[in-house]
Write a protein that holds these residues in place. Structure first.
Motif, PDB file in Angstrom:
ATOM      1  N   VAL A   1     -21.965 140.654 114.538  1.00  0.00           N
ATOM      2  CA  VAL A   1     -23.308 141.128 114.208  1.00  0.00           C
ATOM      3  C   VAL A   1     -23.478 142.559 114.718  1.00  0.00           C
ATOM      4  N   ASP A   2     -23.941 143.434 113.836  1.00  0.00           N
ATOM      5  CA  ASP A   2     -24.214 144.822 114.204  1.00  0.00           C
ATOM      6  C   ASP A   2     -25.715 144.959 114.462  1.00  0.00           C
ATOM      7  N   PHE A   3     -26.082 145.032 115.734  1.00  0.00           N
ATOM      8  CA  PHE A   3     -27.486 145.128 116.121  1.00  0.00           C
ATOM      9  C   PHE A   3     -27.994 146.572 116.192  1.00  0.00           C
ATOM     10  N   ARG A   4     -27.108 147.549 116.054  1.00  0.00           N
ATOM     11  CA  ARG A   4     -27.491 148.947 116.279  1.00  0.00           C
ATOM     12  C   ARG A   4     -28.621 149.435 115.380  1.00  0.00           C
ATOM     13  N   GLY A   5     -28.669 148.988 114.146  1.00  0.00           N
ATOM     14  CA  GLY A   5     -29.708 149.454 113.233  1.00  0.00           C
ATOM     15  C   GLY A   5     -30.842 148.464 113.043  1.00  0.00           C
ATOM     16  N   TYR A   6     -30.894 147.443 113.888  1.00  0.00           N
ATOM     17  CA  TYR A   6     -31.935 146.424 113.729  1.00  0.00           C
ATOM     18  C   TYR A   6     -33.294 147.022 114.085  1.00  0.00           C
ATOM     19  N   PRO A   7     -34.246 147.069 113.145  1.00  0.00           N
ATOM     20  CA  PRO A   7     -35.484 147.803 113.360  1.00  0.00           C
ATOM     21  C   PRO A   7     -36.608 147.033 114.057  1.00  0.00           C
ATOM     22  N   HIS A   8     -36.445 145.738 114.265  1.00  0.00           N
ATOM     23  CA  HIS A   8     -37.531 144.924 114.805  1.00  0.00           C
ATOM     24  C   HIS A   8     -37.349 144.656 116.303  1.00  0.00           C
ATOM     25  N   ARG A   9     -38.429 144.294 116.944  1.00  0.00           N
ATOM     26  CA  ARG A   9     -38.400 144.021 118.380  1.00  0.00           C
ATOM     27  C   ARG A   9     -38.048 142.561 118.679  1.00  0.00           C
ATOM     28  N   HIS A  10     -38.270 141.661 117.732  1.00  0.00           N
ATOM     29  CA  HIS A  10     -38.028 140.232 117.941  1.00  0.00           C
ATOM     30  C   HIS A  10     -36.904 139.733 117.036  1.00  0.00           C
ATOM     31  N   LEU A  11     -36.242 138.673 117.505  1.00  0.00           N
ATOM     32  CA  LEU A  11     -35.086 138.131 116.816  1.00  0.00           C
ATOM     33  C   LEU A  11     -34.979 136.640 117.119  1.00  0.00           C
ATOM     34  N   ALA A  12     -34.499 135.866 116.169  1.00  0.00           N
ATOM     35  CA  ALA A  12     -34.237 134.445 116.394  1.00  0.00           C
ATOM     36  C   ALA A  12     -32.740 134.186 116.259  1.00  0.00           C
ATOM     37  N   ILE A  13     -32.231 133.334 117.142  1.00  0.00           N
ATOM     38  CA  ILE A  13     -30.845 132.896 117.082  1.00  0.00           C
ATOM     39  C   ILE A  13     -30.867 131.409 116.768  1.00  0.00           C
ATOM     40  N   ALA A  14     -30.020 130.976 115.851  1.00  0.00           N
ATOM     41  CA  ALA A  14     -29.965 129.566 115.470  1.00  0.00           C
ATOM     42  C   ALA A  14     -28.591 128.995 115.809  1.00  0.00           C
ATOM     43  N   ALA A  15     -28.593 127.740 116.277  1.00  0.00           N
ATOM     44  CA  ALA A  15     -27.335 127.051 116.580  1.00  0.00           C
ATOM     45  C   ALA A  15     -27.435 125.602 116.134  1.00  0.00           C
ATOM     46  N   ARG A  16     -26.318 125.085 115.683  1.00  0.00           N
ATOM     47  CA  ARG A  16     -26.227 123.698 115.218  1.00  0.00           C
ATOM     48  C   ARG A  16     -25.312 122.950 116.187  1.00  0.00           C
ATOM     49  N   PRO A  17     -25.656 121.716 116.532  1.00  0.00           N
ATOM     50  CA  PRO A  17     -24.770 120.930 117.407  1.00  0.00           C
ATOM     51  C   PRO A  17     -23.382 120.781 116.782  1.00  0.00           C
ATOM     52  N   ARG A  18     -22.361 120.807 117.634  1.00  0.00           N
ATOM     53  CA  ARG A  18     -20.978 120.641 117.191  1.00  0.00           C
ATOM     54  C   ARG A  18     -20.391 119.400 117.829  1.00  0.00           C
ATOM     55  N   LEU A  19     -19.232 119.016 117.363  1.00  0.00           N
ATOM     56  CA  LEU A  19     -18.588 117.828 117.909  1.00  0.00           C
ATOM     57  C   LEU A  19     -18.239 117.996 119.383  1.00  0.00           C
ATOM     58  N   SER A  20     -17.798 119.206 119.762  1.00  0.00           N
ATOM     59  CA  SER A  20     -17.328 119.416 121.131  1.00  0.00           C
ATOM     60  C   SER A  20     -18.419 119.840 122.105  1.00  0.00           C
ATOM     61  N   SER A  21     -19.555 120.315 121.614  1.00  0.00           N
ATOM     62  CA  SER A  21     -20.623 120.759 122.515  1.00  0.00           C
ATOM     63  C   SER A  21     -21.975 120.669 121.810  1.00  0.00           C
ATOM     64  N   SER A  22     -23.027 120.717 122.621  1.00  0.00           N
ATOM     65  CA  SER A  22     -24.363 120.688 122.025  1.00  0.00           C
ATOM     66  C   SER A  22     -24.703 122.071 121.485  1.00  0.00           C
ATOM     67  N   GLY A  23     -25.604 122.126 120.561  1.00  0.00           N
ATOM     68  CA  GLY A  23     -26.060 123.410 120.046  1.00  0.00           C
ATOM     69  C   GLY A  23     -26.752 124.234 121.104  1.00  0.00           C
ATOM     70  N   VAL A  24     -27.334 123.573 122.097  1.00  0.00           N
ATOM     71  CA  VAL A  24     -28.033 124.288 123.170  1.00  0.00           C
ATOM     72  C   VAL A  24     -27.051 125.132 123.968  1.00  0.00           C
ATOM     73  N   THR A  25     -25.870 124.591 124.237  1.00  0.00           N
ATOM     74  CA  THR A  25     -24.862 125.335 124.993  1.00  0.00           C
ATOM     75  C   THR A  25     -24.496 126.620 124.278  1.00  0.00           C
ATOM     76  N   GLN A  26     -24.185 126.523 123.007  1.00  0.00           N
ATOM     77  CA  GLN A  26     -23.820 127.702 122.218  1.00  0.00           C
ATOM     78  C   GLN A  26     -24.991 128.675 122.121  1.00  0.00           C
ATOM     79  N   LEU A  27     -26.169 128.142 121.950  1.00  0.00           N
ATOM     80  CA  LEU A  27     -27.367 128.964 121.847  1.00  0.00           C
ATOM     81  C   LEU A  27     -27.564 129.791 123.118  1.00  0.00           C
ATOM     82  N   LEU A  28     -27.475 129.135 124.265  1.00  0.00           N
ATOM     83  CA  LEU A  28     -27.683 129.842 125.532  1.00  0.00           C
ATOM     84  C   LEU A  28     -26.544 130.796 125.862  1.00  0.00           C
TER      85      LEU A  28
END
Length: 84
Positions: free
Chosen positions: A25-52
């Motif tokens: 992901v190239d964040f250098r030209g991102y013009p907004h102050r807020h952003l959302a990150i999404a993660a889906r649970p996987r077989l080996s770990s919870s989505g929360v782990t990847q999200l954090l």
């Protein structure tokens, strides 16, 4: 996967946690102050782990966590960040 451009990111304002962790992901030209990150649970770990992991990574670049939420319908976890 293909890299996420600043234009794509600006349109959706949501990015996948795994794309952040793979440095696709190239964040250098991102013009907004807020952003959302999404993660889906996987077989080996919870989505929360990847999200954090993605939140921790972006904290080094001036982003701070505002809130975390989940969607029971889609099974996704979301982190909402603000640029300092």
């Amino acid at each position: 996967m293909s890299p996420v451009t600043p234009q794509q990111l600006a349109q959706t304002r949501v990015v996948a946690a795994d794309a952040v962790l793979r440095n696709e992901v190239d964040f250098r030209g991102y013009p907004h102050r807020h952003l959302a990150i999404a993660a889906r649970p996987r077989l080996s770990s919870s989505g929360v782990t990847q999200l954090l992991e993605a939140v921790e990574y972006l904290a080094h670049y001036g982003w701070e966590l505002v809130n975390v939420s989940s969607s029971s319908n889609s099974g996704l976890f979301y982190a909402f960040l603000r640029r300092r």
